[in-house]
Design a protein around this motif. Structure first.
Motif, PDB file in Angstrom:
ATOM      1  N   GLU A 273       0.847  -1.193   0.000  1.00  0.00           N
ATOM      2  CA  GLU A 273       0.000   0.000   0.000  1.00  0.00           C
ATOM      3  C   GLU A 273       0.882   1.242   0.000  1.00  0.00           C
ATOM      4  N   ALA A 274       0.328   2.362  -0.428  1.00  0.00           N
ATOM      5  CA  ALA A 274       1.057   3.630  -0.406  1.00  0.00           C
ATOM      6  C   ALA A 274       1.488   3.932   1.028  1.00  0.00           C
TER       7      ALA A 274
ATOM      8  N   LEU B 274       3.449  -0.515  -8.735  1.00  0.00           N
ATOM      9  CA  LEU B 274       3.914   0.181  -7.544  1.00  0.00           C
ATOM     10  C   LEU B 274       4.814   1.322  -8.008  1.00  0.00           C
ATOM     11  N   CYS B 275       4.496   2.544  -7.578  1.00  0.00           N
ATOM     12  CA  CYS B 275       5.323   3.703  -7.868  1.00  0.00           C
ATOM     13  C   CYS B 275       6.211   3.940  -6.648  1.00  0.00           C
TER      14      CYS B 275
ATOM     15  N   THR C  45       7.483  -6.457   1.894  1.00  0.00           N
ATOM     16  CA  THR C  45       7.279  -5.270   2.721  1.00  0.00           C
ATOM     17  C   THR C  45       8.188  -5.358   3.940  1.00  0.00           C
ATOM     18  N   VAL C  46       8.767  -4.220   4.316  1.00  0.00           N
ATOM     19  CA  VAL C  46       9.671  -4.149   5.461  1.00  0.00           C
ATOM     20  C   VAL C  46       9.406  -2.845   6.215  1.00  0.00           C
ATOM     21  N   ASP C  47       9.963  -2.750   7.405  1.00  0.00           N
ATOM     22  CA  ASP C  47       9.878  -1.538   8.201  1.00  0.00           C
ATOM     23  C   ASP C  47      10.721  -0.453   7.519  1.00  0.00           C
ATOM     24  N   CYS C  48      10.171   0.724   7.381  1.00  0.00           N
ATOM     25  CA  CYS C  48      10.889   1.810   6.705  1.00  0.00           C
ATOM     26  C   CYS C  48      12.157   2.210   7.451  1.00  0.00           C
TER      27      CYS C  48
ATOM     28  N   GLU D 286       4.996   5.167  -3.090  1.00  0.00           N
ATOM     29  CA  GLU D 286       4.349   6.479  -3.108  1.00  0.00           C
ATOM     30  C   GLU D 286       2.894   6.376  -3.543  1.00  0.00           C
ATOM     31  N   LYS D 287       2.642   5.522  -4.508  1.00  0.00           N
ATOM     32  CA  LYS D 287       1.261   5.280  -4.928  1.00  0.00           C
ATOM     33  C   LYS D 287       1.167   3.925  -5.607  1.00  0.00           C
TER      34      LYS D 287
END
Length: 135
Positions: free
Chosen positions: A65-66, A127-128, A83-86, A97-98
């Motif tokens: 997700e964004a 995914l952008c 997906t990972v922790d930023c 981003e979007k």
């Protein structure tokens, strides 16, 4: 003392146990049903392996997700997205981003974003991404 009894005549002899009956041969219809059932089981097993294993092993595309961060690994023609922790500080970390649904057109992200087309079952999306600087 007692007198022994007289021997039995053939008619008085106990009947010998009947020989067990041989099982009846399966009918042609049952044989066909078994073959069809075996083929169906094989087809279901192959489909389960093809479509189920990637999702159980985590190799399926991620529909991020964004605002989430992802890592992208693997070859360009078959990238793996997780997906990972930023704040993880991992290499090759990108922020989503979007998300543009129902397309594989990476040009819809524009020049300012990196783009990655993905498919999850029948959903297709792009995914952008922007790179997250390493800490």
């Amino acid at each position: 003392m007692t007198t022994p009894s007289a021997p039995l005549t053939p008619e008085q002899q106990p009947a010998a146990p009947a020989a067990p009956e041989a099982p009846a041969a399966p009918s042609k219809g049952k044989k066909i049903l078994r073959k069809v059932g075996g083929v169906l089981v094989a087809i279901v097993a192959v489909l389960a392996w093809k479509f189920g294993v990637p999702y159980l092993t985590g190799e399926a595309p991620v529909h991020a997700e964004a605002g989430e961060c992802v890592t992208v690994t693997g070859p360009d023609n078959d990238p793996k997205v997780d997906t990972v922790d930023c704040a993880s500080g991992k290499a090759d970390l990108f922020k989503v981003e979007k998300v543009i649904d129902n397309t594989f057109d990476v040009n819809k992200c524009g020049e300012e974003f990196a783009a990655l087309a993905q498919q999850l079952k029948s959903d297709k999306f792009v995914l952008c991404l922007t790179p997250v600087p390493a800490k």
